[in-house]
Write a protein that holds these residues in place. Structure first.
Motif, PDB file in Angstrom:
ATOM      1  N   MET A 275      61.519  35.339  19.575  1.00  0.00           N
ATOM      2  CA  MET A 275      61.824  35.960  20.853  1.00  0.00           C
ATOM      3  C   MET A 275      60.577  36.636  21.423  1.00  0.00           C
ATOM      4  O   MET A 275      59.767  37.156  20.678  1.00  0.00           O
ATOM      5  N   ALA A 276      60.505  36.666  22.742  1.00  0.00           N
ATOM      6  CA  ALA A 276      59.345  37.254  23.409  1.00  0.00           C
ATOM      7  C   ALA A 276      59.384  38.780  23.313  1.00  0.00           C
ATOM      8  O   ALA A 276      60.402  39.413  23.585  1.00  0.00           O
ATOM      9  N   GLU A 277      58.268  39.326  22.950  1.00  0.00           N
ATOM     10  CA  GLU A 277      58.114  40.768  22.790  1.00  0.00           C
ATOM     11  C   GLU A 277      58.015  41.439  24.164  1.00  0.00           C
ATOM     12  O   GLU A 277      57.264  40.998  25.023  1.00  0.00           O
ATOM     13  N   LEU A 278      58.777  42.520  24.369  1.00  0.00           N
ATOM     14  CA  LEU A 278      58.739  43.258  25.635  1.00  0.00           C
ATOM     15  C   LEU A 278      58.085  44.623  25.496  1.00  0.00           C
ATOM     16  O   LEU A 278      57.463  45.119  26.428  1.00  0.00           O
ATOM     17  N   LEU A 279      58.253  45.262  24.340  1.00  0.00           N
ATOM     18  CA  LEU A 279      57.752  46.619  24.131  1.00  0.00           C
ATOM     19  C   LEU A 279      57.215  46.724  22.714  1.00  0.00           C
ATOM     20  O   LEU A 279      57.859  46.263  21.775  1.00  0.00           O
ATOM     21  N   ARG A 280      56.042  47.346  22.566  1.00  0.00           N
ATOM     22  CA  ARG A 280      55.444  47.508  21.233  1.00  0.00           C
ATOM     23  C   ARG A 280      54.851  48.912  21.113  1.00  0.00           C
ATOM     24  O   ARG A 280      54.140  49.369  22.006  1.00  0.00           O
ATOM     25  N   PHE A 281      55.144  49.568  19.994  1.00  0.00           N
ATOM     26  CA  PHE A 281      54.497  50.819  19.593  1.00  0.00           C
ATOM     27  C   PHE A 281      53.640  50.490  18.379  1.00  0.00           C
ATOM     28  O   PHE A 281      54.153  49.937  17.404  1.00  0.00           O
ATOM     29  N   ASP A 282      52.355  50.810  18.432  1.00  0.00           N
ATOM     30  CA  ASP A 282      51.460  50.603  17.298  1.00  0.00           C
ATOM     31  C   ASP A 282      50.921  51.943  16.811  1.00  0.00           C
ATOM     32  O   ASP A 282      50.130  52.585  17.501  1.00  0.00           O
ATOM     33  N   ARG A 283      51.424  52.384  15.648  1.00  0.00           N
ATOM     34  CA  ARG A 283      50.963  53.604  14.985  1.00  0.00           C
ATOM     35  C   ARG A 283      50.912  54.802  15.952  1.00  0.00           C
ATOM     36  O   ARG A 283      49.926  55.519  16.040  1.00  0.00           O
ATOM     37  N   VAL A 284      52.005  55.015  16.642  1.00  0.00           N
ATOM     38  CA  VAL A 284      52.090  56.050  17.678  1.00  0.00           C
ATOM     39  C   VAL A 284      52.413  57.404  17.055  1.00  0.00           C
ATOM     40  O   VAL A 284      53.264  57.520  16.172  1.00  0.00           O
ATOM     41  N   ALA A 285      51.721  58.420  17.551  1.00  0.00           N
ATOM     42  CA  ALA A 285      52.016  59.816  17.205  1.00  0.00           C
ATOM     43  C   ALA A 285      52.400  60.543  18.487  1.00  0.00           C
ATOM     44  O   ALA A 285      51.884  60.232  19.567  1.00  0.00           O
ATOM     45  N   CYS A 286      53.296  61.503  18.343  1.00  0.00           N
ATOM     46  CA  CYS A 286      53.732  62.298  19.492  1.00  0.00           C
ATOM     47  C   CYS A 286      53.697  63.773  19.135  1.00  0.00           C
ATOM     48  O   CYS A 286      54.292  64.190  18.133  1.00  0.00           O
ATOM     49  N   ILE A 287      53.005  64.546  19.946  1.00  0.00           N
ATOM     50  CA  ILE A 287      52.942  65.995  19.798  1.00  0.00           C
ATOM     51  C   ILE A 287      53.485  66.606  21.077  1.00  0.00           C
ATOM     52  O   ILE A 287      53.074  66.241  22.173  1.00  0.00           O
TER      53      ILE A 287
END
Length: 194
Positions: free
Chosen positions: A1-13
């Motif tokens: 399936m076609a990728e629509l959204l990707r998070f790569d090693r995301v950090a949130c502060i």
């Protein structure tokens, strides 16, 4: 399936607090991911990162298609009748009135079309916000507590709209404190990331 959204090693502060780090995920056409966890675990922040409203402290977020967002604000002009408020967003999203008609039907809002948004109940405003998302034609839906204030019938309409969107190749990132009864939905416990 076609990728629509990707998070790569995301950090949130947020403020001084690290909500999560090293988060990687992929959302493809037809998929749904349910973000679970206690208040303050980062569910809404993750949705805002996906929408581009927050910048990650580390890592990258990649959106391959347009997205539509529901959060605590309905984003509908309270002074306008519901139909006119939805028509405004249709012009912004460059979709025609037929898209709005279909969205109004999907959320059973036709009897409320001429009612000013300010006069709608909380659940009715949520249905109106969901109609805005449906009409947008965006392949990625970012839904932060979309069922808050909805009665059982309205939740059924919401679940049906999500199922139809996924069947048509859309993807859904959903933050909710409770299960909506969606079929084949992946889950991410945000409380376990801290």
């Amino acid at each position: 399936m076609a990728e629509l959204l990707r998070f790569d090693r995301v950090a949130c502060i947020r403020g001084d607090r690290l909500l999560f780090e090293g988060l990687s995920l992929v959302l493809a056409r037809g998929e749904a991911l349910w973000l679970r966890g206690p208040n303050g675990a980062g569910k809404s922040s993750l949705i805002r990162l996906a929408a581009g409203l927050l910048r990650p402290a580390a890592g990258t977020v990649t959106r391959r298609e347009r997205c539509a967002l529901i959060d605590e604000a309905a984003a509908l002009d309270p002074e306008l009748p519901l139909r006119r408020a939805l028509d405004f967003w249709a012009r912004v999203d460059t979709v025609d009135g037929h898209a709005v008609d279909r969205a109004i039907a999907a959320m059973a809002l036709a009897p409320l079309s001429d009612v000013p948004v300010a006069m709608l109940s909380t659940g009715q405003r949520k249905r109106g916000a969901m109609a805005r998302v449906i009409a947008s034609g965006a392949p990625i839906w970012l839904l932060d507590e979309p069922a808050n204030g909805m009665d059982e019938r309205a939740r059924g309409l919401l679940v049906a709209a999500i199922a139809a969107h996924r069947a048509n190749g859309g993807a859904v990132l959903l933050a909710s404190h409770f299960s909506l009864g969606l079929k084949d939905v992946a889950q991410l416990d945000m409380g376990a990331l801290a």
